[in-house]
Enzyme design. Structure first.
Site, PDB file in Angstrom:
ATOM      1  N   GLU A   1       0.659  -0.508  -4.632  1.00  0.00           N
ATOM      2  CA  GLU A   1      -0.264   0.408  -5.036  1.00  0.00           C
ATOM      3  C   GLU A   1       0.121   1.840  -4.673  1.00  0.00           C
ATOM      4  O   GLU A   1       0.861   1.885  -3.601  1.00  0.00           O
ATOM      5  CB  GLU A   1      -1.674   0.250  -4.155  1.00  0.00           C
TER       6      GLU A   1
ATOM      7  N   ASP B   1      -0.743   6.574  -4.945  1.00  0.00           N
ATOM      8  CA  ASP B   1      -1.960   7.488  -5.311  1.00  0.00           C
ATOM      9  C   ASP B   1      -1.268   8.483  -6.323  1.00  0.00           C
ATOM     10  O   ASP B   1      -0.033   8.828  -5.995  1.00  0.00           O
ATOM     11  CB  ASP B   1      -2.060   8.141  -3.952  1.00  0.00           C
TER      12      ASP B   1
ATOM     13  N   HIS C   1       1.011  -1.349   0.082  1.00  0.00           N
ATOM     14  CA  HIS C   1       0.085   0.002  -0.147  1.00  0.00           C
ATOM     15  C   HIS C   1       0.939   1.293  -0.011  1.00  0.00           C
ATOM     16  O   HIS C   1       1.914   1.343   0.666  1.00  0.00           O
ATOM     17  CB  HIS C   1      -0.991  -0.091   1.287  1.00  0.00           C
TER      18      HIS C   1
ATOM     19  N   HIS D   1      -0.717  11.298  -1.893  1.00  0.00           N
ATOM     20  CA  HIS D   1      -1.995  10.870  -1.273  1.00  0.00           C
ATOM     21  C   HIS D   1      -2.969  12.110  -0.918  1.00  0.00           C
ATOM     22  O   HIS D   1      -3.966  12.193  -1.121  1.00  0.00           O
ATOM     23  CB  HIS D   1      -1.750  10.168   0.014  1.00  0.00           C
TER      24      HIS D   1
ATOM     25  N   GLU E   1      -3.578   4.440  -8.238  1.00  0.00           N
ATOM     26  CA  GLU E   1      -4.801   5.230  -7.611  1.00  0.00           C
ATOM     27  C   GLU E   1      -5.108   6.307  -8.148  1.00  0.00           C
ATOM     28  O   GLU E   1      -4.336   7.201  -7.821  1.00  0.00           O
ATOM     29  CB  GLU E   1      -5.226   4.795  -6.220  1.00  0.00           C
TER      30      GLU E   1
HETATM   31  O1  G3P Z   1      -6.509   2.068  -3.153  1.00  0.00           O
HETATM   32  C1  G3P Z   1      -6.712   1.513  -1.997  1.00  0.00           C
HETATM   33  C2  G3P Z   1      -6.310   2.445  -0.830  1.00  0.00           C
HETATM   34  O2  G3P Z   1      -5.256   2.971  -1.009  1.00  0.00           O
HETATM   35  C3  G3P Z   1      -7.585   3.365  -0.658  1.00  0.00           C
HETATM   36  O3  G3P Z   1      -7.136   4.268   0.198  1.00  0.00           O
HETATM   37  O4  G3P Z   1      -6.629   6.649   1.236  1.00  0.00           O
HETATM   38  O5  G3P Z   1      -5.037   4.883   1.321  1.00  0.00           O
HETATM   39  O6  G3P Z   1      -5.832   5.955  -0.771  1.00  0.00           O
HETATM   40  P1  G3P Z   1      -5.876   5.564   0.670  1.00  0.00           P
HETATM   41 MG    MG Z   2      -4.404   4.553  -2.348  1.00  0.00          MG
END
Ligand code: G3P
Ligand code: MG
Length: 247
Positions: A43, A45, A16, A58, A118
């Site tokens: 993953e 952002d 993450h 993020h 994302e």
């Molecule tokens: O994509 C899964 C997760 O990353 C969503 O939450 O706030 O960590 O981007 P966040």
């Molecule tokens: Mg995310």
């Protein structure tokens, strides 16, 4: 329209925000740690700068994760390029740069990492972020399996779908609404992503019967991950890639 599938099998664990809690979030250091820990997928952002370029971050503002200040969408590339995205987490990471999407893609290719990008649009920039990120992904991953692209923003996903029709999309919710399947089908999406503690059995049943992969965030406990995978969840996003190693 049938959903485009990624040309790669879904791994059980996505690191993450690049490297989970083992590195500053959304950094190249995180990608290196994820690969070193044996992760096959990450993953991260992505948001647009004032110049309309995609960067890994993020929050809508710079303060929490960098030594900068203000809104990402009001900050030019020339300023973002010089920011320190590491020392807020630990001084050992001082000088760690804020990565552009191009930087992250190049390192994913070098390390053999699959990606879930994302789209994280700043408020008011939903459609343009979806369009720009999708087009840039299609350039950066040319000749390679495309990353899985998700977003909490339906407008961003719709724009991404229009810009690059073959992109595999994940509809991302905290708590999938009763009509999640309607949104999923309208986008010709590939996967359903949601918070692990908000996944209802009825939603999982609907997905299972249609062979829709379900991916859950953020799962940091090994036995919780094992329980989710046993229920049929295909992948988990985790900050504790050390605890979920070899799952
Ligand atoms: O994509 C899964 C997760 O990353 C969503 O939450 O706030 O960590 O981007 P966040
Ligand atoms: Mg995310």
């Amino acid at each position: 329209m049938s959903p485009p599938a990624p040309a790669w099998p879904l791994p059980r664990v996505f690191a993450h925000r690049c490297g989970g809690a083992l590195a500053p979030e959304n950094t190249l250091a995180g990608l290196r740690i994820a690969a070193a820990m044996g992760c096959r997928a990450v993953e991260f952002d992505v948001m647009l700068s004032a110049d309309g370029s995609p960067w890994l971050i993020h929050d809508e503002t710079l303060e929490r994760t960098t030594n900068g200040a203000g809104r990402v969408c009001e900050t030019p590339d020339a300023v973002l390029q010089g920011l320190d995205a590491g020392s807020q987490q630990h001084r050992a990471y001082a000088g760690e740069p804020l990565p552009s999407l191009g930087d992250a893609a190049a390192l994913c290719h070098e390390l053999g990492l699959m990606a879930n990008v994302e789209i994280k649009p700043a408020t008011g920039f939903e459609a343009i972020t979806g369009e720009v990120v999708a087009r840039r992904i299609s350039e950066l991953w040319q000749g390679r399996p495309l990353p899985l692209v998700s977003s909490f923003s339906p407008a961003a996903l719709e724009a991404a779908r229009r810009a690059v029709p073959r992109l595999p999309l994940g509809t991302l919710w905290v708590h999938p609404p009763a009509d999640w399947l309607h949104h999923f089908n309208a986008l010709a999406a590939f996967s359903l992503h949601c918070a692990a503690d908000k996944l209802e059995e009825t939603v999982l049943d609907q997905a299972r019967s249609r062979k829709i992969p379900v991916l859950c965030y953020t799962v940091n406990d090994r036995s919780a991950a094992e329980t989710l995978l046993a229920r049929g969840i295909r992948s988990v996003f985790s900050d504790r890639i050390d605890a979920l190693r070899s799952l």
